[in-house]
Design a protein around this motif. Structure first.
Motif, mmCIF file in Angstrom:
data_model
loop_
_atom_site.group_PDB
_atom_site.id
_atom_site.type_symbol
_atom_site.label_atom_id
_atom_site.label_comp_id
_atom_site.label_asym_id
_atom_site.label_seq_id
_atom_site.Cartn_x
_atom_site.Cartn_y
_atom_site.Cartn_z
ATOM 1 N N ILE A 591 0.849 -1.197 0.000
ATOM 2 C CA ILE A 591 0.000 0.000 0.000
ATOM 3 C C ILE A 591 0.888 1.252 0.000
ATOM 4 O O ILE A 591 1.801 1.377 0.818
ATOM 5 C CB ILE A 591 -0.924 0.047 1.236
ATOM 6 C CG1 ILE A 591 -1.898 -1.140 1.214
ATOM 7 C CG2 ILE A 591 -1.688 1.375 1.281
ATOM 8 C CD1 ILE A 591 -2.894 -1.108 0.062
ATOM 9 N N CYS A 592 0.611 2.160 -0.933
ATOM 10 C CA CYS A 592 1.342 3.413 -1.015
ATOM 11 C C CYS A 592 0.380 4.567 -0.762
ATOM 12 O O CYS A 592 -0.593 4.754 -1.505
ATOM 13 C CB CYS A 592 1.998 3.565 -2.386
ATOM 14 S SG CYS A 592 3.057 5.017 -2.528
ATOM 15 N N LEU A 593 0.628 5.337 0.283
ATOM 16 C CA LEU A 593 -0.189 6.510 0.598
ATOM 17 C C LEU A 593 0.322 7.708 -0.204
ATOM 18 O O LEU A 593 1.532 7.984 -0.221
ATOM 19 C CB LEU A 593 -0.120 6.830 2.085
ATOM 20 C CG LEU A 593 -0.534 5.718 3.060
ATOM 21 C CD1 LEU A 593 -0.401 6.204 4.492
ATOM 22 C CD2 LEU A 593 -1.960 5.260 2.776
ATOM 23 N N ILE A 594 -0.594 8.416 -0.859
ATOM 24 C CA ILE A 594 -0.213 9.562 -1.683
ATOM 25 C C ILE A 594 -1.189 10.701 -1.434
ATOM 26 O O ILE A 594 -2.406 10.526 -1.582
ATOM 27 C CB ILE A 594 -0.200 9.196 -3.182
ATOM 28 C CG1 ILE A 594 0.817 8.080 -3.445
ATOM 29 C CG2 ILE A 594 0.122 10.421 -4.033
ATOM 30 C CD1 ILE A 594 0.918 7.660 -4.903
ATOM 31 N N PRO A 595 -0.702 11.888 -1.063
ATOM 32 C CA PRO A 595 -1.606 13.030 -0.851
ATOM 33 C C PRO A 595 -2.347 13.400 -2.137
ATOM 34 O O PRO A 595 -1.811 13.242 -3.241
ATOM 35 C CB PRO A 595 -0.657 14.156 -0.417
ATOM 36 C CG PRO A 595 0.568 13.460 0.075
ATOM 37 C CD PRO A 595 0.700 12.220 -0.739
ATOM 38 N N SER A 596 -3.528 13.931 -1.984
ATOM 39 C CA SER A 596 -4.325 14.300 -3.155
ATOM 40 C C SER A 596 -3.681 15.426 -3.951
ATOM 41 O O SER A 596 -3.988 15.607 -5.131
ATOM 42 C CB SER A 596 -5.727 14.725 -2.711
ATOM 43 O OG SER A 596 -5.659 15.826 -1.821
ATOM 44 N N SER A 597 -2.749 16.165 -3.332
ATOM 45 C CA SER A 597 -2.079 17.280 -4.013
ATOM 46 C C SER A 597 -0.898 16.842 -4.865
ATOM 47 O O SER A 597 -0.294 17.653 -5.561
ATOM 48 C CB SER A 597 -1.578 18.291 -2.977
ATOM 49 O OG SER A 597 -0.607 17.676 -2.133
ATOM 50 N N ALA A 598 -0.549 15.559 -4.833
ATOM 51 C CA ALA A 598 0.700 15.091 -5.448
ATOM 52 C C ALA A 598 0.696 15.254 -6.964
ATOM 53 O O ALA A 598 -0.338 15.191 -7.621
ATOM 54 C CB ALA A 598 0.941 13.631 -5.085
ATOM 55 N N LEU A 643 4.846 6.053 1.955
ATOM 56 C CA LEU A 643 4.170 7.326 1.718
ATOM 57 C C LEU A 643 5.016 8.084 0.710
ATOM 58 O O LEU A 643 6.240 8.153 0.847
ATOM 59 C CB LEU A 643 4.064 8.149 3.006
ATOM 60 C CG LEU A 643 3.710 9.642 2.811
ATOM 61 C CD1 LEU A 643 2.234 9.792 2.434
ATOM 62 C CD2 LEU A 643 4.030 10.457 4.060
ATOM 63 N N MET A 644 4.373 8.662 -0.307
ATOM 64 C CA MET A 644 5.068 9.557 -1.223
ATOM 65 C C MET A 644 4.684 10.982 -0.845
ATOM 66 O O MET A 644 3.500 11.326 -0.818
ATOM 67 C CB MET A 644 4.678 9.271 -2.677
ATOM 68 C CG MET A 644 5.042 7.881 -3.156
ATOM 69 S SD MET A 644 4.699 7.626 -4.915
ATOM 70 C CE MET A 644 6.103 8.443 -5.668
ATOM 71 N N VAL A 645 5.682 11.805 -0.554
ATOM 72 C CA VAL A 645 5.403 13.179 -0.147
ATOM 73 C C VAL A 645 6.359 14.122 -0.871
ATOM 74 O O VAL A 645 7.547 13.831 -1.004
ATOM 75 C CB VAL A 645 5.522 13.349 1.387
ATOM 76 C CG1 VAL A 645 6.912 12.982 1.872
ATOM 77 C CG2 VAL A 645 5.158 14.753 1.817
ATOM 78 N N TYR A 673 9.047 8.016 0.959
ATOM 79 C CA TYR A 673 9.709 8.502 -0.249
ATOM 80 C C TYR A 673 9.421 9.995 -0.369
ATOM 81 O O TYR A 673 8.265 10.408 -0.314
ATOM 82 C CB TYR A 673 9.197 7.783 -1.501
ATOM 83 C CG TYR A 673 9.473 8.568 -2.757
ATOM 84 C CD1 TYR A 673 10.707 8.487 -3.391
ATOM 85 C CD2 TYR A 673 8.528 9.450 -3.262
ATOM 86 C CE1 TYR A 673 10.990 9.249 -4.504
ATOM 87 C CE2 TYR A 673 8.798 10.217 -4.380
ATOM 88 C CZ TYR A 673 10.030 10.112 -4.998
ATOM 89 O OH TYR A 673 10.304 10.883 -6.098
ATOM 90 N N MET A 674 10.467 10.794 -0.507
ATOM 91 C CA MET A 674 10.284 12.230 -0.676
ATOM 92 C C MET A 674 10.612 12.638 -2.095
ATOM 93 O O MET A 674 11.692 12.322 -2.613
ATOM 94 C CB MET A 674 11.166 13.018 0.291
ATOM 95 C CG MET A 674 10.854 14.509 0.291
ATOM 96 S SD MET A 674 11.976 15.443 1.353
ATOM 97 C CE MET A 674 12.646 16.599 0.170
ATOM 98 N N ASP A 675 9.665 13.310 -2.741
ATOM 99 C CA ASP A 675 9.885 13.864 -4.068
ATOM 100 C C ASP A 675 10.675 15.155 -3.896
ATOM 101 O O ASP A 675 10.183 16.115 -3.315
ATOM 102 C CB ASP A 675 8.528 14.138 -4.733
ATOM 103 C CG ASP A 675 8.653 14.564 -6.189
ATOM 104 O OD1 ASP A 675 9.572 15.352 -6.479
ATOM 105 O OD2 ASP A 675 7.839 14.118 -7.011
ATOM 106 N N GLY A 676 11.913 15.170 -4.365
ATOM 107 C CA GLY A 676 12.785 16.324 -4.181
ATOM 108 C C GLY A 676 12.836 17.246 -5.381
ATOM 109 O O GLY A 676 13.846 17.926 -5.602
ATOM 110 N N ALA A 677 11.746 17.279 -6.178
ATOM 111 C CA ALA A 677 11.729 18.167 -7.342
ATOM 112 C C ALA A 677 11.924 19.621 -6.931
ATOM 113 O O ALA A 677 12.403 20.438 -7.714
ATOM 114 C CB ALA A 677 10.413 18.005 -8.107
ATOM 115 N N ASN A 678 11.544 19.960 -5.696
ATOM 116 C CA ASN A 678 11.667 21.335 -5.212
ATOM 117 C C ASN A 678 12.842 21.492 -4.243
ATOM 118 O O ASN A 678 12.818 22.339 -3.355
ATOM 119 C CB ASN A 678 10.365 21.762 -4.524
ATOM 120 C CG ASN A 678 9.192 21.727 -5.477
ATOM 121 O OD1 ASN A 678 9.346 21.985 -6.660
ATOM 122 N ND2 ASN A 678 8.012 21.402 -4.974
ATOM 123 N N MET A 679 13.870 20.687 -4.439
ATOM 124 C CA MET A 679 15.012 20.682 -3.519
ATOM 125 C C MET A 679 15.733 22.033 -3.457
ATOM 126 O O MET A 679 16.373 22.357 -2.446
ATOM 127 C CB MET A 679 15.990 19.585 -3.951
ATOM 128 C CG MET A 679 17.123 19.320 -2.984
ATOM 129 S SD MET A 679 16.551 18.565 -1.447
ATOM 130 C CE MET A 679 17.944 18.903 -0.384
#
Length: 702
Positions: A591-598, A643-645, A673-679
Motif C-alpha cells: 500500500i502506497c499513501l499519496i496526498p491528493s495534491s501530489a 508514503l510519497m510526499v 519517499y520524498m519527491d525532491g523536485a523542489n530541492m
C-alpha cells in the motif's frame, strides 16, 4: 597610496553572484514589500524552525567560473577518448555544425521548458512534429510520440502497453535473446513488480506452449545480424499479442520497416542522428505504434490544430498531464522527455533529407561490407547472415583481439570468449577499415582494399517504401536555408534568453553557459557508454564527487545517479523501498499513501512499482490532513509500504508537521519517499533525511 596583496588579488567572482539574478538593491526592495528586514528573516518566517538543519553544509567553498572549468577540464582530461565500434545501440555521429552551434549550444533552444504551454512553444512544437514524422515514416507506423528517455525504457514501456492492449487473457512477455543486453535487463526489472513473466529465448525455437501478450525483437540484432521473424510475428499476433521491434533508425533507410514486417510497436534510440555518445546520454528514444493504440501510448503527441483566429497551430494533442486525471490508472509515469535531443535528431533529418540519410546509410553499410569481405580474405570467420553496419566475427580469442584493438586506439565489443562484433558508423573511414583488418591479421593484413570484391545487397530485407516525403525534409539542405529555418522556429518560442517563464514546472531551468560548455568537449561527448572503465576515470571521479556532495546536501548515506528523469527517480525510489520490505520478509507490504495534491506521476509510479494507491486528503491550505493520514496508516498498517510526499509540497507549502507525518508512517511499518523536485528551496536549510525521509530523488537539471 599603499596597496595590499588582498586588494591586488580580490576574490574571483562566484558562480552564485553571476547567476542569481536580483541585485542587492532589488533584494532590499522585494524584502521591503514583503515586510522583512533580511533574507534570513524571510527564511525564518517561511521555513519552520523545527525542520531546519542544525549544522552548515560541509561542502567546498564557492569557486569562480574559470577555476571550475579548469578543474573540470583536468578531471575530464583523465578520460581516454578512443574510437569506439562497440555498437549495442550507440554509434558515433557527426553533429552538423549548423545544428551544433545554433541549437545544442544556443540558449534560445536549450533553456526552454518542455512545451506544456503551446502558445509560447510553437517553434519547438514544429521541430517535435518533424521528429514524429521522421519516426513514423522510418518505422512504417502511423503514430509516433515526441520522444522518450532511452531505448531500454522505451522497450519496457512497450511491454506495459502490450499488457494493456493485448486480447490475451493471461500470458508472458517474450524477449528475443538477440536484443541488447541492457534492454533485456531493464525489461526484466520493470516486469518484476507487476508480476509479469519474461521469457528470453530464440524466436526460431519458441514453441508457443505459453501464451504471449507481447514480444520484443531487435532489428538488426545486437550482434548485427538481420533475421526474418515474420512467421514468429504472425503467430504472436494470432494469439492476440502485440509485437514490438526495437530498430536502428539509420538502418531503416535501407531495410524493410517494422510496420511492413507486421510490428504493432517500434522503439529505439535516435542518438545516431547527430547526438554525441555522452557516455550514455541523454539521448531521445522513439516510440511508434498503430493509430488504434495511440490512447495507450506513453509520452506525448504533438498535433496540428486551429488557433482562436482560425490559423493552423500546434498543440499537445495527447500529453502526460492526463496523469493528473487518471492518477494510478495512468499507463505510464513518463512526464518529460529528451526534447532538446529529439529536436537535434529531427533537424539532422531535415538537414540531410531522405537522399542524404540514405547516402550516409549506404556508406556505412558499404564499409561494413568491405570489412566483412576483407576479414574473409584473411581467413577470419564471418557469418553469412545479412547485416547493416555490424560485423560478427567468430572463432577468435576475443580478449586478445580487444587488447590488440585498444593498443591501436579502437574499442570493439566482446560478445563471448570467441566472438567479437564491430559496429561501424558514419564517421568511419576506409583507412580505419584497413587498421581493423590489420588488428585481426596480427599486424599487417597485406590487403589492397581497392581490389576487394564485396556485396552490399540486402536481398529480401531491402526497403521499397518511401519516407520523409513531406516538403520540410527537402527544403533546407544548404546552410543558409537551414540557418534561417532554425532561427524562424527559435523566434516562435519564448526562451529564458528573452524572458522569465513563470511556469511552475519541474523541467529545464536556466543552465549557465559555464555548465553547458563542457557538454561538447570530446572527453565528455565522445565516450561510448560501454567503454572499459579505465577509459572513463574522469567520469568516475566526477560521479564520486557529485554523489558525495548530494549525500551531504540530503543527509542520506548514498546516492545513485542512474535515474534519467524525475519520474524515473520516483520509480527507482519505490523499487528501493520495495526491496527493503522484501529483504525483511514483508513481501505483503504493497500500500502506497499519496496526498491528493501530489504530482500525477506519483500515483503512476506507485502503480508501476506494483503498489496499490490510497489517497490521503489535504486541507484547504494544501497541507496533508494529519487526521486522515493517521486513519489511513492505521487502516493499512499491516500492508503499508510507503508514503510519497513532495517537500515543499506541489502547492509550495513547507508543512510544519512533516516530522509528525514521517513518524506516523514509520510507526505503521512504512517507509517515506520524498519527491525532491523542489530541492532548491531546501539546500543548506533542510536535509530530507533529517525530516524522516528514507529515500529522495533530486532533479539535477535545477
Amino acid at each position: 597610496m599603499h596597496g595590499t596583496l588582498d586588494a591586488l588579488l580580490p576574490p574571483t567572482d562566484t558562480f552564485a553572484r553571476r547567476h542569481i539574478g536580483p541585485s542587492d538593491a532589488e533584494l532590499a526592495e522585494m524584502l521591503g514589500d514583503l515586510g522583512y528586514a533580511s533574507i534570513e528573516a524571510l527564511i525564518a518566517a517561511t521555513v519552520p524552525a523545527a525542520i531546519r538543519t542544525a549544522r552548515p553544509l560541509a561542502l567546498p567553498a564557492a569557486r569562480g567560473e574559470g577555476d571550475v572549468l579548469a578543474d573540470l577540464s583536468a578531471m575530464i582530461g583523465r578520460n581516454k577518448v578512443l574510437r569506439s565500434f562497440i555498437g549495442m545501440g550507440y554509434s558515433d555521429t557527426v553533429t552538423p555544425p549548423i545544428i551544433l552551434r545554433n541549437i545544442l549550444e544556443n540558449p534560445g533552444w536549450y533553456t526552454q521548458y518542455t512545451p506544456y504551454q503551446a502558445e509560447i512553444a510553437q517553434g519547438r512544437l514544429e521541430a517535435l512534429l518533424n521528429y514524429q514524422t521522421l519516426i513514423a515514416d522510418l518505422t512504417g507506423l502511423p503514430v509516433a510520440n515526441a520522444s522518450l528517455l532511452d531505448e531500454s525504457t522505451a522497450a519496457a514501456e512497450a511491454m506495459a502497453m502490450s499488457l494493456n492492449v493485448a486480447t490475451v487473457e493471461s500470458g508472458a512477455f517474450f524477449v528475443a535473446d538477440t536484443c541488447h543486453p541492457q534492454t533485456i535487463e531493464v525489461v526484466r526489472t520493470r516486469a518484476s513488480p507487476l508480476g509479469i513473466e519474461v521469457i528470453v529465448g530464440d524466436t526460431a525455437a519458441f514453441d508457443f506452449a505459453t501464451p504471449l501478450f507481447g514480444a520484443l525483437l531487435q532489428y538488426p540484432a545486437t550482434d548485427g545480424r538481420l533475421f526474418d521473424d515474420r512467421a514468429f510475428i504472425e503467430r504472436v499476433k494470432a494469439q492476440g499479442g502485440l509485437v514490438t521491434i526495437a530498430a536502428d533508425l539509420l538502418a531503416l533507410t535501407l531495410i524493410t520497416s517494422p510496420g511492413d514486417l507486421g510490428a504493432d510497436i517500434a522503439v529505439g534510440n535516435s542518438q545516431r542522428f547527430g547526438v554525441p555518445f555522452g557516455y550514455g546520454g541523454p539521448h531521445a528514444a522513439f516510440f511508434a505504434t498503430k493509430d488504434e493504440h495511440k490512447r495507450h501510448m506513453p509520452g506525448r503527441l504533438i498535433g496540428v490544430s486551429i488557433d482562436a483566429k482560425g490559423r493552423p497551430a500546434l498543440r499537445l494533442t495527447l500529453q502526460t498531464r492526463e496523469q493528473h486525471i487518471r492518477r494510478e490508472k495512468a499507463t505510464s509515469n513518463i512526464c518529460t522527455a529528451q526534447v532538446l535531443l529529439s529536436i537535434i535528431a529531427s533537424m539532422y533529418a531535415v538537414y540531410h533529407g531522405p537522399t542524404g540519410l540514405k547516402r550516409i546509410a549506404q556508406r556505412v553499410h558499404g564499409l561494413a561490407s568491405l570489412l566483412a569481405s576483407g576479414l574473409r580474405a584473411i581467413g577470419v570467420q564471418v557469418g553469412t547472415q545479412p547485416f547493416f553496419d555490424t560485423v560478427k566475427v567468430s572463432g577468435v580469442d576475443a580478449d586478445g583481439v580487444l587488447a590488440a584493438a585498444v593498443a591501436r586506439g579502437y574499442n570493439l565489443r566482446k560478445v563471448d570468449s570467441s566472438t567479437v562484433s564491430i559496429a561501424l558508423d558514419e564517421t568511419v573511414t576506409v583507412e580505419e577499415v584497413a587498421v581493423l583488418l590489420d588488428i585481426f591479421a596480427g599486424g599487417r593484413s597485406g590487403l589492397d582494399l581497392g581490389k576487394l570484391d564485396f556485396d552490399t545487397g540486402l536481398g529480401a530485407f531491402s526497403r521499397t517504401s518511401a519516407y520523409l516525403t513531406h516538403p520540410t525534409f527537402s527544403r533546407y539542405h544548404s546552410e543558409t536555408e537551414m540557418l534561417r529555418y532554425i532561427k524562424r522556429l527559435e523566434g516562435r518560442d519564448l526562451s529564458l534568453a528573452f524572458s522569465m517563464i513563470p511556469l511552475g514546472s519541474c523541467t529545464m531551468k536556466l543552465n549557465a553557459t559555464t555548465e553547458m560548455l563542457p557538454v561538447t568537449w570530446p572527453g565528455i561527448g565522445k565516450l561510448h557508454p560501454f567503454v572499459p572503465v579505465d577509459q572513463a576515470v574522469g567520469y568516475r571521479e566526477m560521479f564520486k564527487q557529485l554523489e558525495a556532495w548530494l549525500a551531504e546536501i540530503t543527509g542520506f548515506a548514498a546516492t545513485s545517479l542512474q535515474p534519467n528523469a524525475g519520474s524515473q527517480g520516483e520509480y527507482t525510489g519505490l523499487l528501493v523501498i520495495r526491496a527493503y520490505h522484501q529483504e525483511r520478509g514483508d513481501t505483503h507490504r504493497d500500500i502506497c499513501l499519496i496526498p491528493s495534491s501530489a504530482h500525477g506521476t506519483n500515483p503512476a509510479s506507485a502503480a508501476m512499482a506494483g503498489m496499490k494507491v490510497v489517497v490521503v486528503k489535504c486541507d484547504a491550505n494544501g497541507n496533508i490532513d494529519l487526521a486522515d493520514l493517521k486513519a489511513r496508516a492505521d487502516e493499512h498498517r499491516d500492508r503499508l509500504a510507503a508514503l510519497m510526499v513532495t517537500y515543499p509540497s506541489t502547492h509550495g507549502v513547507f508543512e510544519a508537521a512533516i516530522k509528525d507525518i514521517t513518524a506516523i508512517v514509520h510507526a505503521n511499518g512504512g517507509q517515506v519517499y520524498m519527491d525532491g523536485a523542489n530541492m532548491n528551496a531546501l539546500v543548506g536549510l533542510v536535509r530530507p533525511a533529517e525530516l524522516g525521509a528514507d529515500v529522495c530523488h533530486i532533479n539535477l537539471h535545477k
